[in-house]
Design a protein around this motif. Structure first.
Motif, PDB file in Angstrom:
ATOM      1  N   ASP A  48       0.808  -1.202   0.000  1.00 50.98           N
ATOM      2  CA  ASP A  48       0.000   0.000   0.000  1.00 50.98           C
ATOM      3  C   ASP A  48       0.852   1.268   0.000  1.00 50.98           C
ATOM      4  N   ASP A  49       0.455   2.235  -0.781  1.00 48.66           N
ATOM      5  CA  ASP A  49       0.917   3.626  -0.747  1.00 48.66           C
ATOM      6  C   ASP A  49       2.231   3.917  -1.467  1.00 48.66           C
ATOM      7  N   HIS A 104      -3.924   4.190  -6.626  1.00 47.42           N
ATOM      8  CA  HIS A 104      -4.395   4.316  -5.248  1.00 47.42           C
ATOM      9  C   HIS A 104      -4.806   5.765  -4.978  1.00 47.42           C
ATOM     10  N   HIS A 108      -4.231   9.836  -2.037  1.00 47.89           N
ATOM     11  CA  HIS A 108      -4.763   8.970  -0.986  1.00 47.89           C
ATOM     12  C   HIS A 108      -6.052   9.538  -0.428  1.00 47.89           C
TER      13      HIS A 108
HETATM   14 ZN   LIG Z   1      -3.267   3.427   1.345  1.00 48.36          ZN
END
Ligand SMILES: [Zn+2]
Length: 112
Positions: A48-49, A104, A108
């Motif tokens: 993630d991220d 994503h 965010h």
């Molecule tokens: Zn995230």
């Protein structure tokens, strides 16, 4: 959420020893579309991220075991703070051929 790199490598080794095959999220789509066959014991591993240690800690382990994963990167974070990948690191990850990059949102966003 977080795992020590040594523990992460042990988890990868355990999954491989148990016969799991790593597929990316794109592979999963291809499987569902009938373009690719479903391997026995498939597993999708995602990140993630786009944190900096995806390049420094995770990528070496992926290379060592030839593991394919998916990373959902927040492009608005790249190179903007000390916790995020730099553009060069992101290029390194993409060039490895082991990491599919998914969207994503740009910053965010809280989408709920
Ligand atoms: Zn995230």
């Amino acid at each position: 959420m977080n795992v020590n790199p040594y523990v992460f490598e042990e988890q990868i080794k355990t999954l491989l020893a148990a016969g799991y095959t790593f597929v990316t999220a794109k592979d999963l789509g291809d499987i569902l579309d009938g373009k690719m066959s479903l391997p026995q014991k498939p597993i999708v591993l995602t990140f993630d991220d786009g944190h900096w240690d995806l390049d420094t800690s995770v990528l070496p382990i992926l290379k060592k075991y030839n593991i394919h994963v998916t990373a959902y990167i927040v492009p608005g974070f790249i190179g903007t703070n000390s916790d995020s990948l730099t553009p060069t690191q992101l290029q390194d990850i993409i060039k490895s051929g082991l990491v599919d990059v998914g969207a994503h949102t740009v910053h965010h966003a809280y989408l709920k």
